[in-house]
Design a protein around this motif. Structure first.
Motif, PDB file in Angstrom:
ATOM      1  N   VAL A   1       0.870  -1.183   0.000  1.00 59.68           N
ATOM      2  CA  VAL A   1       0.000   0.000   0.000  1.00 59.68           C
ATOM      3  C   VAL A   1       0.905   1.230   0.000  1.00 59.68           C
ATOM      4  O   VAL A   1       1.757   1.395   0.880  1.00 59.68           O
ATOM      5  N   GLU A   2       0.727   2.082  -0.991  1.00 63.79           N
ATOM      6  CA  GLU A   2       1.540   3.289  -1.150  1.00 63.79           C
ATOM      7  C   GLU A   2       0.807   4.489  -0.544  1.00 63.79           C
ATOM      8  O   GLU A   2      -0.361   4.726  -0.848  1.00 63.79           O
ATOM      9  N   VAL A   3       1.510   5.227   0.308  1.00 65.44           N
ATOM     10  CA  VAL A   3       0.950   6.430   0.916  1.00 65.44           C
ATOM     11  C   VAL A   3       1.816   7.609   0.510  1.00 65.44           C
ATOM     12  O   VAL A   3       2.997   7.685   0.890  1.00 65.44           O
ATOM     13  N   ASP A   4       1.263   8.515  -0.270  1.00 64.16           N
ATOM     14  CA  ASP A   4       1.980   9.699  -0.755  1.00 64.16           C
ATOM     15  C   ASP A   4       1.413  10.959  -0.120  1.00 64.16           C
ATOM     16  O   ASP A   4       0.304  10.954   0.423  1.00 64.16           O
ATOM     17  N   GLY A   5       2.189  12.046  -0.231  1.00 64.77           N
ATOM     18  CA  GLY A   5       1.716  13.347   0.227  1.00 64.77           C
ATOM     19  C   GLY A   5       2.553  13.900   1.364  1.00 64.77           C
ATOM     20  O   GLY A   5       3.165  13.158   2.139  1.00 64.77           O
ATOM     21  N   VAL A   6       2.579  15.222   1.474  1.00 63.04           N
ATOM     22  CA  VAL A   6       3.462  15.883   2.438  1.00 63.04           C
ATOM     23  C   VAL A   6       3.049  15.628   3.882  1.00 63.04           C
ATOM     24  O   VAL A   6       3.872  15.733   4.801  1.00 63.04           O
ATOM     25  N   ASP A   7       1.779  15.276   4.107  1.00 64.06           N
ATOM     26  CA  ASP A   7       1.306  15.050   5.475  1.00 64.06           C
ATOM     27  C   ASP A   7       1.362  13.581   5.894  1.00 64.06           C
ATOM     28  O   ASP A   7       0.903  13.232   6.988  1.00 64.06           O
ATOM     29  N   ARG A   8       1.920  12.713   5.046  1.00 63.05           N
ATOM     30  CA  ARG A   8       1.758  11.265   5.242  1.00 63.05           C
ATOM     31  C   ARG A   8       2.261  10.779   6.602  1.00 63.05           C
ATOM     32  O   ARG A   8       1.602   9.967   7.267  1.00 63.05           O
ATOM     33  N   LEU A   9       3.422  11.253   7.055  1.00 61.55           N
ATOM     34  CA  LEU A   9       3.992  10.726   8.291  1.00 61.55           C
ATOM     35  C   LEU A   9       3.265  11.248   9.528  1.00 61.55           C
ATOM     36  O   LEU A   9       2.974  10.477  10.452  1.00 61.55           O
TER      37      LEU A   9
ATOM     38  N   PHE B   1      -9.661  12.820   5.284  1.00 62.88           N
ATOM     39  CA  PHE B   1     -10.285  14.125   5.563  1.00 62.88           C
ATOM     40  C   PHE B   1      -9.534  15.229   4.823  1.00 62.88           C
ATOM     41  O   PHE B   1      -9.450  15.195   3.605  1.00 62.88           O
ATOM     42  N   ARG B   2      -8.927  16.184   5.543  1.00 67.13           N
ATOM     43  CA  ARG B   2      -8.246  17.299   4.875  1.00 67.13           C
ATOM     44  C   ARG B   2      -6.734  17.107   4.782  1.00 67.13           C
ATOM     45  O   ARG B   2      -6.026  18.014   4.318  1.00 67.13           O
ATOM     46  N   SER B   3      -6.255  15.973   5.208  1.00 65.46           N
ATOM     47  CA  SER B   3      -4.803  15.729   5.144  1.00 65.46           C
ATOM     48  C   SER B   3      -4.369  15.602   3.684  1.00 65.46           C
ATOM     49  O   SER B   3      -5.097  15.064   2.844  1.00 65.46           O
ATOM     50  N   ARG B   4      -3.161  16.060   3.418  1.00 59.22           N
ATOM     51  CA  ARG B   4      -2.622  16.017   2.053  1.00 59.22           C
ATOM     52  C   ARG B   4      -1.913  14.687   1.843  1.00 59.22           C
ATOM     53  O   ARG B   4      -0.677  14.593   1.871  1.00 59.22           O
ATOM     54  N   VAL B   5      -2.713  13.645   1.624  1.00 58.90           N
ATOM     55  CA  VAL B   5      -2.188  12.299   1.399  1.00 58.90           C
ATOM     56  C   VAL B   5      -3.057  11.579   0.370  1.00 58.90           C
ATOM     57  O   VAL B   5      -4.238  11.914   0.197  1.00 58.90           O
ATOM     58  N   THR B   6      -2.460  10.604  -0.287  1.00 63.01           N
ATOM     59  CA  THR B   6      -3.195   9.695  -1.163  1.00 63.01           C
ATOM     60  C   THR B   6      -2.796   8.272  -0.806  1.00 63.01           C
ATOM     61  O   THR B   6      -1.661   8.016  -0.394  1.00 63.01           O
TER      62      THR B   6
END
Length: 373
Positions: free
Chosen positions: A49-57, A122-127
């Motif tokens: 499962v790939e989790v991308d985005g600046v908020d991921r961690l 929700f509003r987190s910058r992740v995919t």
């Protein structure tokens, strides 16, 4: 175009089980090769499962059991997702490469894990994306397999990385309940390469092939819990000593944390994981779910049973906290199998438990009856 599974299935002796090869005709030899670092196993029973985005961690940190907000690139760890009562719902290995976080989950759980994560964005910058195009290869460090996987990871592919299983040592913020002087996980240097199909085929071309049965036998010998085996609808991470690698006891709030802290601080989880050395004279290996008995009382069930190339037939079992610590009996296929018990999680496991250190069961000669050990 043939898949990697198709290619491996064509090898002599290959026995296919679903999306993976169970063995190539000699599971014991495959175990030896895998443990020696000269073989690798296609892990078709797991997904990425790939989790991308600046908020991921920071996002993953807020919703899982592991401290991930400051995870450094190239670091491997593990997480659990718990329900509000602290029971295990999902589990995954974690690797962050600096731009993307990669999760390794058992195949039956991967879709549920990804769906739950997507509901929590929700509003987190992740995919969140399931990567069915990637292959997973399991191997042990310290041999030709490690060099082959390093070469695959260095190839100019879009995705090539190696996750190091954190089970080999107690992780920062974790706690070990097992009281053995030397934990068998100290020798469990398990790695999983996440690579594209061409790189995986290239790496396997220079190595022996091992099946999933070999990988499972080495896992059980290391007392390593797994979502598809040791987890049911009642499982708390304390019961299988999973605090040592997948839970950070000093991180911020997350779902289920109150139960984690309460059971750890007060001790006495309702059930406990035990290792069993099984009498091999009946030549019957119990299935998962087989009952474990003390006299006429059923006090637990088998979660994983394997034949190990050195230890013989062994198993992991979830038992009642009040189960006796002596020898037990497993009932499977109408046969009673004597079982010598090694306590992994003590009945009073917790932060304040004060238990004498126990020695690990010595390897016994093949055919020896554990009732006479």
């Amino acid at each position: 175009m043939p898949t990697l599974l198709d290619t491996l299935s064509a090898r002599d002796g290959a026995i296919v089980d679903g999306a993976a090869v169970a063995h190539f005709g000699d599971p014991m030899r495959e175990q030896r090769s895998l443990a020696a670092g000269t073989a690798a196993a296609l892990l078709g029973d797991r997904r990425v499962v790939e989790v991308d985005g600046v908020d991921r961690l920071t996002w993953l940190d807020s919703i899982t059991s592991q401290a991930l907000a400051q995870l450094r690139p190239g670091t491997s760890t593990e997480l659990l997702i718990l329900d509000p009562q602290g029971r295990v719902e999902h589990a995954a290995g974690v690797f962050d490469d600096g731009t993307t976080t990669w999760l390794i989950a058992d195949a039956p759980d991967a879709e549920g894990l990804a769906a739950w994560l997507q509901r929590m964005v929700f509003r987190s910058r992740v995919t969140v994306t399931i990567r069915t195009d990637l292959e997973l290869l399991g191997f042990f460090a310290g041999g030709p397999a490690e060099a082959a996987m390093a070469a695959a990871a260095a190839a100019p592919n879009d995705v090539s990385l190696v996750w190091s299983d954190p089970w080999s040592a107690v992780q920062s913020g974790g706690h070990q309940y097992s009281q053995v002087a030397t934990h068998p996980a100290a020798e469990y240097h398990w790695r999983v390469a996440i690579v594209e199909a061409d790189a995986a085929a290239s790496a396997l071309s220079s190595l022996d092939a091992a099946g999933l049965m070999a990988a499972e036998a080495l896992r059980v010998a290391a007392w390593r819990p797994r979502w598809t085996a040791e987890v049911d609808e009642r499982s708390l991470p304390h019961e299988s000593d999973w605090i040592r690698s997948a839970v950070h006891l000093n991180k911020g709030c997350y779902r289920g944390q109150e139960t984690v802290a309460k059971v750890h601080n007060l001790g006495h989880p309702p059930r406990r994981l035990a290792a069993l050395h099984l009498d091999g004279s009946a030549d019957v290996l119990p299935e998962n779910g087989a009952g474990v008995f003390s006299g006429d009382d059923e006090i637990g069930h088998i979660t994983s049973a394997v034949r190990h190339f050195e230890d013989g037939p062994i198993a992991l079992a979830i038992l009642s906290r009040r189960a006796p610590t002596g020898d037990l009996v497993v009932r499977a296929a109408g046969v009673e199998i004597a079982a010598a018990q090694q306590v992994i999680v003590p009945a009073d496991a917790g932060a304040t438990a004060d238990i004498p250190r126990l020695t690990r069961l010595s390897r016994r000669p093949e055919g020896q009856d554990p009732r006479k050990a």
